[in-house]
Scaffold this motif. Structure first.
Motif, short mmCIF file in Angstrom:
data_model
loop_
_atom_site.label_atom_id
_atom_site.label_comp_id
_atom_site.label_asym_id
_atom_site.label_seq_id
_atom_site.Cartn_x
_atom_site.Cartn_y
_atom_site.Cartn_z
N GLU A 119 1.09 0.16 9.53
CA GLU A 119 2.01 0.29 8.40
C GLU A 119 1.61 -0.56 7.19
OE1 GLU A 119 6.20 0.63 9.37
OE2 GLU A 119 5.72 0.65 11.49
N THR A 153 0.97 5.09 9.58
CA THR A 153 2.20 5.24 10.37
C THR A 153 1.94 5.88 11.73
OG1 THR A 153 2.64 7.41 9.36
CG2 THR A 153 3.67 5.50 8.32
N VAL A 200 -6.25 1.18 4.27
CA VAL A 200 -7.18 2.22 4.71
C VAL A 200 -7.73 2.91 3.46
CG1 VAL A 200 -7.39 4.38 6.00
CG2 VAL A 200 -5.89 2.57 6.85
N GLY A 208 0.93 5.70 -0.14
CA GLY A 208 0.30 7.02 -0.19
C GLY A 208 1.22 7.99 -0.91
N GLY A 209 1.77 8.95 -0.15
CA GLY A 209 2.61 9.98 -0.77
C GLY A 209 4.08 9.62 -0.86
N ARG A 210 4.47 8.42 -0.38
CA ARG A 210 5.86 7.96 -0.39
C ARG A 210 6.81 8.92 0.34
NH1 ARG A 210 4.27 7.20 -5.54
NH2 ARG A 210 5.60 8.84 -6.36
N THR A 211 6.31 9.55 1.40
CA THR A 211 7.19 10.41 2.21
C THR A 211 7.71 9.67 3.44
OG1 THR A 211 5.44 11.31 3.62
CG2 THR A 211 5.84 12.45 1.53
N GLY A 212 7.34 8.41 3.59
CA GLY A 212 7.72 7.62 4.77
C GLY A 212 9.24 7.57 4.92
N PRO A 267 0.85 -1.20 0.00
CA PRO A 267 0.00 0.00 0.00
C PRO A 267 0.89 1.25 0.00
CG PRO A 267 -0.61 -1.51 1.78
CD PRO A 267 0.72 -1.95 1.26
N GLU A 303 7.96 7.82 16.02
CA GLU A 303 6.87 8.25 15.14
C GLU A 303 7.02 7.81 13.68
OE1 GLU A 303 6.65 12.56 15.46
OE2 GLU A 303 8.54 12.84 14.40
N THR A 351 -0.56 8.83 6.89
CA THR A 351 -0.38 9.31 8.26
C THR A 351 -1.11 8.39 9.25
OG1 THR A 351 -2.25 10.84 7.98
CG2 THR A 351 -0.05 11.77 7.67
N THR A 394 -0.17 11.56 2.73
CA THR A 394 -1.61 11.39 2.61
C THR A 394 -2.25 11.05 3.96
OG1 THR A 394 -1.37 9.04 2.21
CG2 THR A 394 -1.36 10.48 0.25
N GLY A 396 3.23 11.59 13.95
CA GLY A 396 3.26 12.50 15.11
C GLY A 396 3.38 13.94 14.65
N ASN A 426 1.89 -5.85 2.41
CA ASN A 426 3.18 -5.21 2.71
C ASN A 426 4.22 -6.21 3.24
OD1 ASN A 426 4.59 -2.94 2.30
ND2 ASN A 426 3.84 -1.82 4.08
C1 LIG Z 1 10.22 16.29 5.31
C2 LIG Z 1 9.55 15.19 6.09
C3 LIG Z 1 9.07 15.47 7.37
C4 LIG Z 1 8.44 14.47 8.11
N1 LIG Z 1 8.01 14.77 9.36
C5 LIG Z 1 7.40 13.83 10.10
C6 LIG Z 1 6.95 14.12 11.44
O1 LIG Z 1 7.15 15.21 11.96
N2 LIG Z 1 6.30 13.14 12.11
C7 LIG Z 1 6.07 11.91 11.56
O2 LIG Z 1 5.45 11.08 12.22
N3 LIG Z 1 6.49 11.60 10.31
C8 LIG Z 1 7.15 12.52 9.57
N4 LIG Z 1 7.60 12.21 8.32
C9 LIG Z 1 7.40 10.85 7.78
C10 LIG Z 1 6.20 10.71 6.82
O3 LIG Z 1 5.83 11.92 6.27
C11 LIG Z 1 5.03 10.08 7.52
O4 LIG Z 1 5.38 8.77 7.86
C12 LIG Z 1 3.73 10.05 6.71
O5 LIG Z 1 2.72 9.66 7.58
C13 LIG Z 1 3.73 9.10 5.52
O6 LIG Z 1 2.61 9.38 4.68
P1 LIG Z 1 2.62 8.92 3.15
O7 LIG Z 1 1.27 9.17 2.56
O8 LIG Z 1 3.74 9.56 2.43
O9 LIG Z 1 2.85 7.37 3.30
P2 LIG Z 1 3.83 6.41 2.50
O10 LIG Z 1 5.24 6.85 2.69
O11 LIG Z 1 3.35 6.22 1.12
O12 LIG Z 1 3.60 5.07 3.32
C14 LIG Z 1 4.00 4.97 4.66
C15 LIG Z 1 3.50 3.64 5.23
O13 LIG Z 1 2.08 3.65 5.27
C16 LIG Z 1 1.53 2.59 4.48
N5 LIG Z 1 0.35 3.14 3.82
C17 LIG Z 1 0.25 4.27 3.07
N6 LIG Z 1 -1.02 4.48 2.71
C18 LIG Z 1 -1.76 3.47 3.24
C19 LIG Z 1 -3.14 3.13 3.22
N7 LIG Z 1 -4.04 3.87 2.58
N8 LIG Z 1 -3.52 2.02 3.87
C20 LIG Z 1 -2.65 1.23 4.53
N9 LIG Z 1 -1.32 1.50 4.57
C21 LIG Z 1 -0.89 2.61 3.93
C22 LIG Z 1 2.65 2.18 3.54
O14 LIG Z 1 2.53 0.83 3.16
C23 LIG Z 1 3.87 2.43 4.40
O15 LIG Z 1 4.08 1.35 5.26
C24 LIG Z 1 8.27 13.18 7.56
C25 LIG Z 1 8.72 12.90 6.27
C26 LIG Z 1 9.38 13.88 5.54
C27 LIG Z 1 9.86 13.55 4.16
#
Ligand SMILES: Cc1cc2nc3c(=O)[nH]c(=O)nc-3n(C[C@H](O)[C@H](O)[C@H](O)COP(=O)(O)OP(=O)(O)OC[C@H]3O[C@@H](n4cnc5c(N)ncnc54)[C@H](O)[C@@H]3O)c2cc1C
Length: 478
Positions: free
Chosen positions: A213, A160, A219, A84-88, A82, A431, A157, A153, A163, A468
């Motif tokens: 995760e 993961t 979701v 989302g925005g790949r910012t993990g 799965p 977090e 959030t 996304t 926080g 995953n």
């Molecule tokens: C500049 C920067 C700052 C950040 N600051 C913080 C911070 O302050 N606090 C913090 O907690 N994190 C922070 N992060 C980490 C990141 O942004 C978070 O983990 C965010 O929640 C990931 O969201 P995403 O949509 O990019 O998920 P993704 O990176 O795409 O995926 C993250 C995880 O969630 C799973 N996933 C994604 N979407 C779904 C779905 N719909 N259903 C089930 N599983 C799913 C994926 O399989 C993966 O395991 C930061 C990252 C960056 C690059």
């Protein structure tokens, strides 16, 4: 862990053309990417771990399509990542060999805002910032806020349990989600999108998915709790002798401002010197060298927020708790102060190869833990630099340790820090999540009984291990 490519041995033998045909039937041509050049950009997240180009990228437009896709992949034992925005930052969204990516990018948008119930309902693929903006248009706000808000996304959030800087005031994501819809590995849909605040009819199942995760379900939608929008805040930077003084300051700030204390972020001198002096990342807002730096933000009800912080500073200065300080007098000055803290996202080029630890300990132990980490790292010759910055009120430090880029250095530094985390009864991730980077360290934070319970839940909800694979539980493969 080898960061050059994940090599999980997952069903290399699958008949790709038959699979693609079945997927196209569910998604239509718009919903499916199969050309390697299109799929390649979905291989990795921001963790530095390199994923393998997925076999296909599934882009469902709604819950029914997600359900049909998972049922198909489950039947054929295809691993699904799965995304989302790949910012993990833990590699949880990186695709291992032989898997497909399920991207939520077409499941985006706010479907309802209920100002009376103070809730917002959105698709999982909606960027966090879009949700915040939609809430603010109604005079409300969504409290979860992280630096990656533009791309991260709601689904990511939630998965993961993100926080960020408002945890002190509003808790982590799990404290801000009221309802959830998720699809299990076999395609069944668990949907609880009502806005019921009080509901003790059995287990709170949404919490099972929050922070899982992507290993227990996908979701698809969520009902988020909104807060009153804060119109004005005041911000100050304090310089202090040490972390013990920061704790005294936290206690005094809680007494004085109560729930209006909205951020309490800490920077150790190694971090301050690096971003302000050793590099030209930001201009130092204060002269001299101090033992600790704090950013303190409060919500302002009337017109006197700056005066309140000035009075607070004067009181602490008299008591010998703070040594110096600066108050932001304009939006520009506020941004400049925040930039010092947020510069942690820009240190990569100047700091070189490093491990970005995300450690949680009791807030009262954070300073002593960091001192112990500094000492422990002196015993690892490969550790050539340390930066510490974090959420002081939450007991969460982002500890960046520079090294020579070798796998040996990584292994030795990880062992040193995670052993220390175990000794201090802390969390190997506060977090960012376990993902594919920290799986082997989970036992340093969780007891064998806890890990066994997690594995039992995984086996029950995803018996074929398609969701995953390799994330959180290192050994799962479909
Ligand atoms: C500049 C920067 C700052 C950040 N600051 C913080 C911070 O302050 N606090 C913090 O907690 N994190 C922070 N992060 C980490 C990141 O942004 C978070 O983990 C965010 O929640 C990931 O969201 P995403 O949509 O990019 O998920 P993704 O990176 O795409 O995926 C993250 C995880 O969630 C799973 N996933 C994604 N979407 C779904 C779905 N719909 N259903 C089930 N599983 C799913 C994926 O399989 C993966 O395991 C930061 C990252 C960056 C690059």
């Amino acid at each position: 862990m080898d960061r050059t490519g994940i090599q999980l041995d997952i069903r290399d033998d699958i008949e790709q053309s038959a699979l693609i045909e079945a997927l196209t039937e569910i998604l239509g041509p718009k919903g499916l990417l199969t050309a390697p050049e299109d799929c390649a950009r979905y291989a990795s997240d921001q963790s530095g771990l390199c994923g393998v180009t997925p076999l296909a990228v599934l882009r469902p437009a709604g819950t029914d399509e997600v359900a049909a896709l998972l049922a198909l992949c489950n039947e054929r034992r295809i691993g699904v990542v799965p995304q989302g925005g790949r910012t993990g930052l833990s590699g949880g969204a990186c695709s291992p060999q032989g898997t497909v990516v399920l991207s939520t990018e077409r499941m985006s948008g706010v479907t309802e805002i209920d100002p009376d119930a103070m809730t917002l309902t959105a698709w999982a693929g909606t960027p966090l910032e879009t949700v915040q903006e939609a809430a603010r248009a109604e005079g409300l706000d969504y409290a979860v806020d992280i630096g990656a808000r533009g791309s991260a996304t709601i689904g990511g959030t939630i998965a993961t349990n993100a926080g960020g800087i408002r945890v002190l005031q509003h808790g982590m994501t799990r404290a801000n989600v009221l309802g959830l819809e998720a699809v299990l590995a076999d395609g069944s849909v668990i949907s609880r999108l009502g806005k019921t605040v009080k509901d003790n009819a059995g287990f709170d199942l949404k919490q099972v998915f929050i922070g899982s995760e992507g290993t227990l379900g996908v979701v698809t939608r969520a009902v988020l709790e909104l807060r009153r929008q804060v119109v004005r805040t005041a911000l100050a930077l304090f310089a202090l002798p040490d972390h013990a003084a920061a704790l005294a300051c936290l206690s005094a700030a809680r007494q004085r401002f109560g729930a209006r204390l909205s951020a309490f972020e800490g920077m150790w001198p190694d971090y301050w010197d690096f971003v302000c002096h050793e590099t030209s990342l930001v201009a130092a807002p204060l002269e001299g060298r101090h033992g600790f730096y704090l950013l303190i933000e409060i919500e302002v009800d009337g017109q006197h927020g700056e005066t309140e912080l000035e009075d607070f500073f004067a009181e602490l200065f008299e008591g010998g708790i703070v040594e110096d300080g600066v108050l932001a007098k304009s939006l520009g000055e506020m941004r400049a102060l925040w930039q010092v803290r947020e510069a942690v996202g820009q240190v990569d080029d100047d700091f070189g190869p490093h491990i970005n630890f995300d450690i949680g300990v009791s807030p009262s132990a954070l300073g002593l833990f960091c001192e112990a980490a500094d000492v422990r790292l002196t015993e690892v010759p490969e550790a050539i630099g340390v930066l510490k910055v974090g959420h002081v009120g939450d007991g969460n430090v982002h500890l960046l340790v520079a090294h020579d880029g070798s796998n040996t250095a990584e292994a030795r530094i990880e062992a040193a820090i995670y052993d220390l985390v175990r000794e201090w009864g802390g969390a190997v991730t506060a977090e960012h999540g376990i993902g594919r980077i920290k799986g082997r360290w989970i036992g340093h934070s969780r007891s064998p009984a806890e890990v066994a319970m997690m594995q039992a839940m995984k086996s029950q909800l995803d018996p074929n291990g398609i969701l995953n694979p390799g994330a959180l539980f290192v050994e799962t493969k479909p």
